[in-house]
Design a protein around this motif. Structure first.
Motif, short mmCIF file in Angstrom:
data_model
loop_
_atom_site.label_atom_id
_atom_site.label_comp_id
_atom_site.label_asym_id
_atom_site.label_seq_id
_atom_site.Cartn_x
_atom_site.Cartn_y
_atom_site.Cartn_z
N GLU A 79 0.82 -1.21 0.00
CA GLU A 79 0.00 0.00 0.00
C GLU A 79 0.85 1.26 0.00
O GLU A 79 0.49 2.26 -0.61
CB GLU A 79 -0.96 0.03 1.21
N ASP A 96 -0.21 -5.06 3.22
CA ASP A 96 -0.77 -3.85 3.82
C ASP A 96 -0.07 -3.71 5.16
O ASP A 96 -0.30 -4.49 6.09
CB ASP A 96 -2.29 -3.96 4.01
N ASP A 99 -3.23 -1.87 8.19
CA ASP A 99 -4.59 -1.73 7.69
C ASP A 99 -5.44 -1.27 8.87
O ASP A 99 -5.50 -1.94 9.90
CB ASP A 99 -5.12 -3.07 7.15
N TRP A 221 -4.29 -4.97 -1.48
CA TRP A 221 -3.64 -5.26 -0.19
C TRP A 221 -4.65 -5.38 0.94
O TRP A 221 -4.34 -5.94 1.98
CB TRP A 221 -2.58 -4.19 0.15
N ASP A 222 -5.88 -4.85 0.76
CA ASP A 222 -6.90 -4.99 1.80
C ASP A 222 -7.49 -6.41 1.81
O ASP A 222 -8.05 -6.85 2.81
CB ASP A 222 -8.09 -4.04 1.54
#
Ligand code: IPD
Ligand code: CA
Length: 269
Positions: A79, A96, A99, A221-222
């Motif tokens: 990210e 990530d 997050d 990436w989430d």
């Protein structure tokens, strides 16, 4: 079964998963050090209510360096800047670093470090570390999901009027569809939660703390790690990892099989 999955047996993936557990734990420890001194962080605004701090960048650097040491031939997508194209059959780590950055920066105790292995566009290993909860969710294709090594099972709730569903939005979300899905959920008696970390919400579906999660748009990436974590726990998800997901992301919905259609209809995609 896809060609990628046929070639990548559980025995081949387990060492990748173990490495990802080690590295996500290290990244999580690093994030925790920053968490305790978050008031001192320099914060930049990337877009409307979209923030990045020294902590996000430092954790991404740590995770990339640790994985690169263990997998010298791999490519990286993160990210906070890592952006390498993977060739055919090449291992791509999707990261990530923090997050739930808004939660993190404001002292709300839910954020995650997410690490996924992707081959030929297909997520094959997923590890999510929740540093404050000291929980590590992990799975690989053909290797069932665990939390801190113990098996997880999704919720058995079968009616939406008994369900708790997480819903999120971000600056890429269109307000209309977000409010419409919120309205459809509450019309059916769902208890809605906004957790502030897509990765945590996805892990919570895997282990039955919530009965579904939807968001109109999420970045790769989430979702990459969470997708393996939910599917290997027996949760259903939409076909997120298809088309241009690695460059543009897309909508995300997941729920246990008995609730999936209801939650997907509420999501509206
Ligand atoms: C965000 C969080 C949030 C979700 C957003 C994401 P970030 O990620 O996961 O819960 O609703 O869509 O962008 O920016 O904190 O890494
Ligand atoms: Ca994120």
């Amino acid at each position: 079964m896809s060609e990628t999955r046929r070639l990548l047996s559980p025995d081949r993936l387990r060492p990748w998963m173990d490495a990802a557990i080690e590295v996500a734990t290290l990244g999580g420890a690093r994030a925790l050090q920053w968490w305790h001194k978050r008031a001192t962080l320099t914060v930049e605004q990337k877009g409307k209510n979209d923030w990045v701090s020294e902590a996000d960048r430092d954790v991404e650097r740590t995770v990339v360096a640790e994985l690169r040491r263990r997998f010298p031939g791999a490519a990286f997508l993160g990210e906070e800047g890592a952006k390498e194209q993977a060739g055919p059959g090449q291992l791509l780590w999707v990261i990530d670093p923090i997050d739930g950055t808004t939660n993190f920066l404001r002292g709300m105790p839910l954020f995650a470090v997410s690490v996924a292995a992707v081959v030929d566009g297909e997520p094959v290993v997923g590890v999510i570390r929740l540093p404050l909860q000291a929980e590590t969710f992990a799975a690989a294709r053909g290797v069932p999901t665990t939390v801190n090594g113990a098996p997880v099972s999704p919720s058995k709730v079968s009616h939406l009027d008994e369900a708790v569903v997480a819903l999120g939005s971000n600056r890429k979300s269109e307000p209309g569809p977000v409010s419409a899905s919120y309205a459809r959920l509450i019309e059916q008696g769902v208890e809605v939660r906004r957790l502030g970390s897509a990765c945590a919400a996805t892990c919570f579906v895997a282990c039955g703390r919530v009965d579904g999660y939807l968001e109109q748009h999420l970045s790769p990436w989430d979702v990459a790690a969470g997708l393996v974590i939910v599917e290997e726990a027996g949760v259903r998800a939409n076909d997120y990892a298809s088309g241009t997901w690695l460059s543009s992301g897309g909508p995300w919905v997941c729920a246990p099989p008995q609730l999936f259609e209801g939650v997907r209809q509420a999501a509206g995609f």
